[in-house]
Design a protein around this motif. Structure first.
Motif, PDB file in Angstrom:
ATOM      1  N   HIS A 181      34.059  44.020  50.419  1.00  0.00           N
ATOM      2  CA  HIS A 181      34.995  44.537  48.899  1.00  0.00           C
ATOM      3  C   HIS A 181      35.650  45.110  48.873  1.00  0.00           C
ATOM      4  CE1 HIS A 181      30.850  46.216  50.088  1.00  0.00           C
ATOM      5  NE2 HIS A 181      31.643  47.881  49.767  1.00  0.00           N
ATOM      6  N   LEU A 198      39.222  42.844  47.830  1.00  0.00           N
ATOM      7  CA  LEU A 198      39.636  42.535  46.446  1.00  0.00           C
ATOM      8  C   LEU A 198      40.406  44.094  45.711  1.00  0.00           C
ATOM      9  CD1 LEU A 198      35.964  41.882  45.733  1.00  0.00           C
ATOM     10  CD2 LEU A 198      37.525  40.182  46.027  1.00  0.00           C
ATOM     11  N   ARG A 199      40.190  45.054  46.189  1.00  0.00           N
ATOM     12  CA  ARG A 199      40.702  46.158  45.106  1.00  0.00           C
ATOM     13  C   ARG A 199      42.081  46.476  46.351  1.00  0.00           C
ATOM     14  NH1 ARG A 199      34.911  48.580  45.942  1.00  0.00           N
ATOM     15  NH2 ARG A 199      35.459  50.142  47.544  1.00  0.00           N
ATOM     16  N   PRO A 216      46.360  42.614  47.542  1.00  0.00           N
ATOM     17  CA  PRO A 216      45.354  41.791  48.586  1.00  0.00           C
ATOM     18  C   PRO A 216      45.480  40.337  48.866  1.00  0.00           C
ATOM     19  CG  PRO A 216      45.018  42.175  45.841  1.00  0.00           C
ATOM     20  CD  PRO A 216      46.048  42.443  46.348  1.00  0.00           C
ATOM     21  N   ILE A 265      43.061  35.749  47.577  1.00  0.00           N
ATOM     22  CA  ILE A 265      42.427  36.777  46.277  1.00  0.00           C
ATOM     23  C   ILE A 265      43.405  37.105  44.713  1.00  0.00           C
ATOM     24  CG2 ILE A 265      41.485  39.523  45.958  1.00  0.00           C
ATOM     25  CD1 ILE A 265      40.766  39.284  48.918  1.00  0.00           C
ATOM     26  N   ARG A 278      42.527  35.820  40.775  1.00  0.00           N
ATOM     27  CA  ARG A 278      43.202  36.886  39.806  1.00  0.00           C
ATOM     28  C   ARG A 278      43.802  36.137  38.976  1.00  0.00           C
ATOM     29  NH1 ARG A 278      43.968  42.641  41.653  1.00  0.00           N
ATOM     30  NH2 ARG A 278      42.178  42.406  43.113  1.00  0.00           N
ATOM     31  N   PHE A 327      34.409  33.544  44.181  1.00  0.00           N
ATOM     32  CA  PHE A 327      34.860  35.104  44.197  1.00  0.00           C
ATOM     33  C   PHE A 327      34.132  34.280  46.096  1.00  0.00           C
ATOM     34  CE2 PHE A 327      30.772  37.101  44.545  1.00  0.00           C
ATOM     35  CZ  PHE A 327      30.025  36.579  43.030  1.00  0.00           C
ATOM     36  N   VAL A 345      31.921  38.940  50.086  1.00  0.00           N
ATOM     37  CA  VAL A 345      31.406  40.151  48.511  1.00  0.00           C
ATOM     38  C   VAL A 345      29.971  40.181  48.746  1.00  0.00           C
ATOM     39  CG1 VAL A 345      31.546  40.511  46.259  1.00  0.00           C
ATOM     40  CG2 VAL A 345      33.209  39.344  47.703  1.00  0.00           C
ATOM     41  N   SER A 361      29.670  42.761  43.980  1.00  0.00           N
ATOM     42  CA  SER A 361      30.970  41.943  43.595  1.00  0.00           C
ATOM     43  C   SER A 361      31.838  42.414  41.668  1.00  0.00           C
ATOM     44  CB  SER A 361      30.220  40.870  43.021  1.00  0.00           C
ATOM     45  OG  SER A 361      28.901  40.899  42.167  1.00  0.00           O
ATOM     46  N   TRP A 398      34.198  44.117  42.090  1.00  0.00           N
ATOM     47  CA  TRP A 398      35.492  44.090  41.976  1.00  0.00           C
ATOM     48  C   TRP A 398      35.969  42.546  42.106  1.00  0.00           C
ATOM     49  CZ3 TRP A 398      35.920  49.404  41.670  1.00  0.00           C
ATOM     50  CH2 TRP A 398      34.446  49.806  42.005  1.00  0.00           C
ATOM     51  N   SER A 399      35.198  41.995  41.864  1.00  0.00           N
ATOM     52  CA  SER A 399      35.771  40.580  41.695  1.00  0.00           C
ATOM     53  C   SER A 399      36.041  39.979  40.364  1.00  0.00           C
ATOM     54  CB  SER A 399      34.215  39.427  42.947  1.00  0.00           C
ATOM     55  OG  SER A 399      33.836  39.247  41.744  1.00  0.00           O
ATOM     56  N   THR A 400      36.087  38.522  40.602  1.00  0.00           N
ATOM     57  CA  THR A 400      36.148  37.715  39.560  1.00  0.00           C
ATOM     58  C   THR A 400      35.100  38.000  38.090  1.00  0.00           C
ATOM     59  OG1 THR A 400      35.457  35.654  40.370  1.00  0.00           O
ATOM     60  CG2 THR A 400      37.453  36.127  39.797  1.00  0.00           C
TER      61      THR A 400
END
Ligand code: F6P
Length: 509
Positions: free
Chosen positions: A78, A81-82, A86, A90, A94, A224, A228, A233, A235-237
């Protein structure tokens, strides 16, 4: 393990630190662990224990996408994702998501959002929207997680179906609660004769093909990845709803704060590494001092949902009692996590924390500055937070209680009796986490702090914090019972007598 023995012995003889402050800056937060057991011997035993547990290599594997979840043979990446930069995949996803949001915002489309998802596909989004959207935002949002039909019924009531976007968030796209609720939403759109109901649905998932088969147009699916974990999750879509209801800036701020905590975790020496220190306290409180639970006390009304968020993160991750080799762990592992925002909590269960026979360690979370204009409210809130903590820490012995009674004029015989009721044991472990103020950045950092704390506890206990076989088992049994109920047949699966009895009772519904 000799390192565990040394750690446990040092922890047993260590004490809370009433005379000096042990507080660590971490990604803009301050994590004060003065209320946890500490001694120089314990610090050195902790470092040896972490080294025996290959902490450095394990952290590296976590942060670089190594296989950290061996029972499901996947990474728990995870943090990717941040990351400030990225990878291309990813970034591309985004960007697609941001385009979707920009178009919707530009056309003032979707006055209502119904976010359907459960567990990790719900709590983080709900928490963030409540944290930053508590003042009026132009879109209405409703969250639907529970399979109880009253949840979806209430959520859809009074919304205009022609201007409602249904966000279906499910990593697996198989979760029965989510799919059933999503079907009700589609039926609701159909009943209102919207031109194309599935065009009003967005899917957030790691199973793009399944979502497509279910009917969601590919352009409305934001993916995603398997690596993850569901409870990571946010941090994902999955954060689409936050961006649409509050703003994309909130999401960007949260990602940046979490990334800063990742850097702190990766680079800060162990003795002042906030997630590591919180994890060590967590292990001591549970496995050495025998506390069965951890109380989360956010002294911020906006953070009400953080209790459920941490509950899932901590308990789904650490509710295991078998190690990576499949052997029973010889000490108690993950505590029960519970809580409520202060000051409500003070009038609900704090009595039990102060004088109950078990007690529990408490994580106090508070913002130094409020974002409203009523100074006295915030001063009072801060005073209560510090006072509760001090009372738990300092306690009150019999002599003090007696003197207090005598000083207030109670007659000596009665004072001796009354004083016994007013003794507070003290020494109850706690951590104080101070956010300068609640911003997307500090909330992101706070959630990442807990994620890494949980990871380190899992490592020390030798368990896999990234699977959830217990939850899976319940899902399988529920599918069998549902089949029996829906086909109105006598119990087919081999049940215990009581379950079989109630299955038979409920088939008549
Ligand atoms: O509770 C079990 C769980 O698998 C969580 O880990 C997850 O967050 C939740 O169910 C929802 O799963 P999904 O996103 O696949 O619908």
């Amino acid at each position: 393990m000799p390192e565990w023995q040394a750690f446990s012995t040092a922890a047993s003889s260590a004490d809370v630190c009433l005379k000096s402050v042990r507080s660590f800056p971490a990604a803009g937060l301050h994590v004060d662990v003065s209320g946890q057991r500490y001694s120089p011997e314990l610090e050195s035993a902790a470092e040896q224990l972490l080294s025996a547990r290959n902490f450095t290599a394990a952290r590296e594997a976590l942060l670089t996408g190594g296989i950290c979840n061996p029972t499901e043979d996947r990474a728990a990446w995870h943090t990717a994702l941040r990351a400030p930069a990225p990878n291309a995949e990813i970034t591309a996803e985004r960007e697609r998501l941001n385009d979707f949001i920009r178009n919707a915002d530009a056309s003032r489309r979707w006055r209502n959002i119904v976010h359907i998802g459960i567990g990790g596909s719900d709590w983080g989004v709900r928490l963030s929207v409540n944290a930053f959207g508590y003042r009026k935002v132009w879109r209405n949002v409703r969250f639907v997680a529970n399979i109880d039909g009253h949840a979806i019924e209430g959520a859809l009531a009074d919304l205009n179906p022609h201007d409602t976007l249904i966000v279906v968030a499910s990593k697996s796209f198989t979760t029965v609660e989510t799919l059933e609720n999503a079907k009700r939403a589609i039926e609701w759109l159909q009943a209102a004769n919207v031109p194309d109901p599935y065009e009003q649905v967005v899917a957030i998932t790691a199973r793009v093909e399944t979502a497509k088969k279910w009917g969601v147009p590919e352009s409305n699916i934001f993916k995603f990845w398997d690596w993850v974990g569901g409870r990571f999750s946010l941090w994902s879509t999955v954060n689409l709803t936050i961006a649409m209801v509050v703003s994309s800036d909130v999401v960007a701020g949260m990602l940046a704060g979490a990334a800063a905590m990742d850097t702190h975790f990766a680079e800060t020496p162990l003795h002042s590494n906030a997630p590591v220190q919180m994890a060590l306290s967590g292990v001591i409180n549970r496995s050495v001092l025998g506390y069965g639970s951890l109380n989360i006390a956010p002294y911020d009304f906006r953070l009400g949902n953080i209790v459920s968020y941490i509950q899932q993160l901590d308990m789904e991750s650490l509710g295991k009692s078998v190690d990576l080799n499949g052997e029973p762990v010889s000490v108690a592992t993950g505590p029960a996590v519970w809580g409520m925002p202060g000051t409500d909590a003070q009038h609900t269960f704090f009595q039990w924390l102060h004088q109950g026979s078990d007690g529990a360690p408490v994580d106090f979370i508070v913002c130094q500055h409020a974002d409203h204009k009523w100074r006295s409210h915030h001063q009072t809130l801060l005073a209560h937070c510090l006072a509760q903590r001090e009372a738990l820490l300092r306690g009150k012995n019999y002599g003090q209680a007696l003197q207090e009674c005598l000083d207030s004029g109670v007659e000596p015989g009665r004072a001796e009796w009354l004083a016994k009721h007013r003794v507070h044991k003290g020494g109850r472990p706690n951590t104080l986490i101070v956010l300068p103020r609640l911003t997307p950045y500090t909330l992101g950092a706070l959630l990442a702090l807990y994620e890494h704390k949980v990871f380190v506890q899992g490592l020390i206990w030798g368990i896999n914090p990234f699977d959830q076989w217990g939850v899976e088992y319940g899902k399988v049994l529920a599918a069998g019972i549902l089949n029996e109920l829906q086909h109105s047949q006598a119990a087919q699966v081999k049940h215990d007598a009581s379950t079989a009895y109630w299955v038979n009772q409920f088939t008549d519904l």
